[in-house]
Motif scaffolding. Sequence first.
Motif, PDB file in Angstrom:
ATOM      1  N   LYS A  78      34.963  27.788  46.973  1.00  0.00           N
ATOM      2  CA  LYS A  78      36.134  27.419  46.191  1.00  0.00           C
ATOM      3  C   LYS A  78      36.184  28.244  44.905  1.00  0.00           C
ATOM      4  CE  LYS A  78      36.237  22.713  47.973  1.00  0.00           C
ATOM      5  NZ  LYS A  78      36.204  21.272  47.644  1.00  0.00           N
ATOM      6  N   PRO A  79      37.290  28.925  44.653  1.00  0.00           N
ATOM      7  CA  PRO A  79      37.349  29.806  43.493  1.00  0.00           C
ATOM      8  C   PRO A  79      37.241  29.081  42.162  1.00  0.00           C
ATOM      9  CG  PRO A  79      39.507  29.591  44.530  1.00  0.00           C
ATOM     10  CD  PRO A  79      38.515  28.960  45.459  1.00  0.00           C
ATOM     11  N   GLU A  80      37.553  27.767  42.139  1.00  0.00           N
ATOM     12  CA  GLU A  80      37.511  27.062  40.855  1.00  0.00           C
ATOM     13  C   GLU A  80      36.084  26.737  40.410  1.00  0.00           C
ATOM     14  OE1 GLU A  80      38.054  23.874  44.066  1.00  0.00           O
ATOM     15  OE2 GLU A  80      38.845  25.867  43.596  1.00  0.00           O
ATOM     16  N   LYS A  81      35.108  26.884  41.288  1.00  0.00           N
ATOM     17  CA  LYS A  81      33.721  26.585  40.935  1.00  0.00           C
ATOM     18  C   LYS A  81      33.088  27.812  40.293  1.00  0.00           C
ATOM     19  CE  LYS A  81      31.580  23.682  43.338  1.00  0.00           C
ATOM     20  NZ  LYS A  81      30.896  22.926  44.403  1.00  0.00           N
ATOM     21  N   SER A  82      32.586  27.669  39.071  1.00  0.00           N
ATOM     22  CA  SER A  82      32.046  28.816  38.341  1.00  0.00           C
ATOM     23  C   SER A  82      30.696  29.242  38.909  1.00  0.00           C
ATOM     24  CB  SER A  82      31.882  28.473  36.860  1.00  0.00           C
ATOM     25  OG  SER A  82      30.828  27.527  36.689  1.00  0.00           O
ATOM     26  N   ALA A  83      30.309  30.486  38.588  1.00  0.00           N
ATOM     27  CA  ALA A  83      29.006  30.991  39.019  1.00  0.00           C
ATOM     28  C   ALA A  83      27.887  30.133  38.435  1.00  0.00           C
ATOM     29  CB  ALA A  83      28.849  32.449  38.588  1.00  0.00           C
ATOM     30  N   ALA A  85      28.002  26.911  37.605  1.00  0.00           N
ATOM     31  CA  ALA A  85      27.951  25.620  38.305  1.00  0.00           C
ATOM     32  C   ALA A  85      27.319  25.778  39.684  1.00  0.00           C
ATOM     33  CB  ALA A  85      29.351  25.036  38.429  1.00  0.00           C
ATOM     34  N   ARG A  86      27.664  26.859  40.370  1.00  0.00           N
ATOM     35  CA  ARG A  86      27.092  27.088  41.703  1.00  0.00           C
ATOM     36  C   ARG A  86      25.592  27.328  41.610  1.00  0.00           C
ATOM     37  NH1 ARG A  86      26.086  25.639  46.263  1.00  0.00           N
ATOM     38  NH2 ARG A  86      25.801  27.184  47.917  1.00  0.00           N
ATOM     39  N   ARG A  87      25.156  28.105  40.603  1.00  0.00           N
ATOM     40  CA  ARG A  87      23.725  28.359  40.443  1.00  0.00           C
ATOM     41  C   ARG A  87      22.981  27.047  40.173  1.00  0.00           C
ATOM     42  NH1 ARG A  87      20.253  32.610  39.573  1.00  0.00           N
ATOM     43  NH2 ARG A  87      18.390  32.155  38.356  1.00  0.00           N
TER      44      ARG A  87
END
Length: 248
Positions: A78-83, A85-87
């Motif tokens: 999902k493009p709205e999830k920042s790098a 937040a994903r990390r």
Amino acid sequence: MKNVNQTVVENANTVFEKKDDKYFGYKSRFGDIVIGGAYSYRFVVHYAKTNQDVIIMPGDVNTVTTPVCTTLEERLWKPEKSAQARREEIVKQAKADVWELTKNGDGVRYKLDAFYHASCEVEFVVNRHKRTVVVLLKGIRTREVYARGIAKAASDDCFNVHIGKAIALRRALDLTVPDEYLNAPQPTEVRVGDVIEVTLDSGEIEKKPVISLKAGSLNAHLPGRIIQYPSHYAKIIDDSREEVGGGR
């Protein structure tokens, strides 16, 4: 009659074939993928974010295909999830993975052969200077090292001990290492407990832990004093944060 998977492959704009930790160009209607060319997981993620009807095929057109990006509205990443937040999600997943694989930290059962297993304690050896995590599986009774695994951060990657432990342990146990561990996005936001690298005007490079944050700046330890850096000067080289609640 064609099976469903063959139809999906034929209708897709781009197809990657997954083999081990690499993705090979299998088909491209746009001519922007080299057929047979090897691509990284990180490239495939970026490509899937910016293109439609992209799928991954796990080595055989007759096996189940995994849609990566089928429509503009339906995306795996999902493009709205920042790098950042994903990390943090991946670090949390890695911690839980180690906890579960070691039976809540008690140890593992290592398969010696088809008939025998050994009860082993798990010993992690962390070398931040070399950016490595090594795990040793030692027999509880014999003290013999039955298996070992190693994880090493690339020179341009941020080191994280929790991701390293999960990778090393899975390798020692001959388990598959998830792609997200091997290709976790780099941190983009400095947090208390991170180790940063700052290049001074003199050209000297300092590596120090962050002890506090203010708007647009951060404080780090120096011998006998505390120095303030603009946050955009800092490169995060270790975000394990074990001393600030980094454990499970």
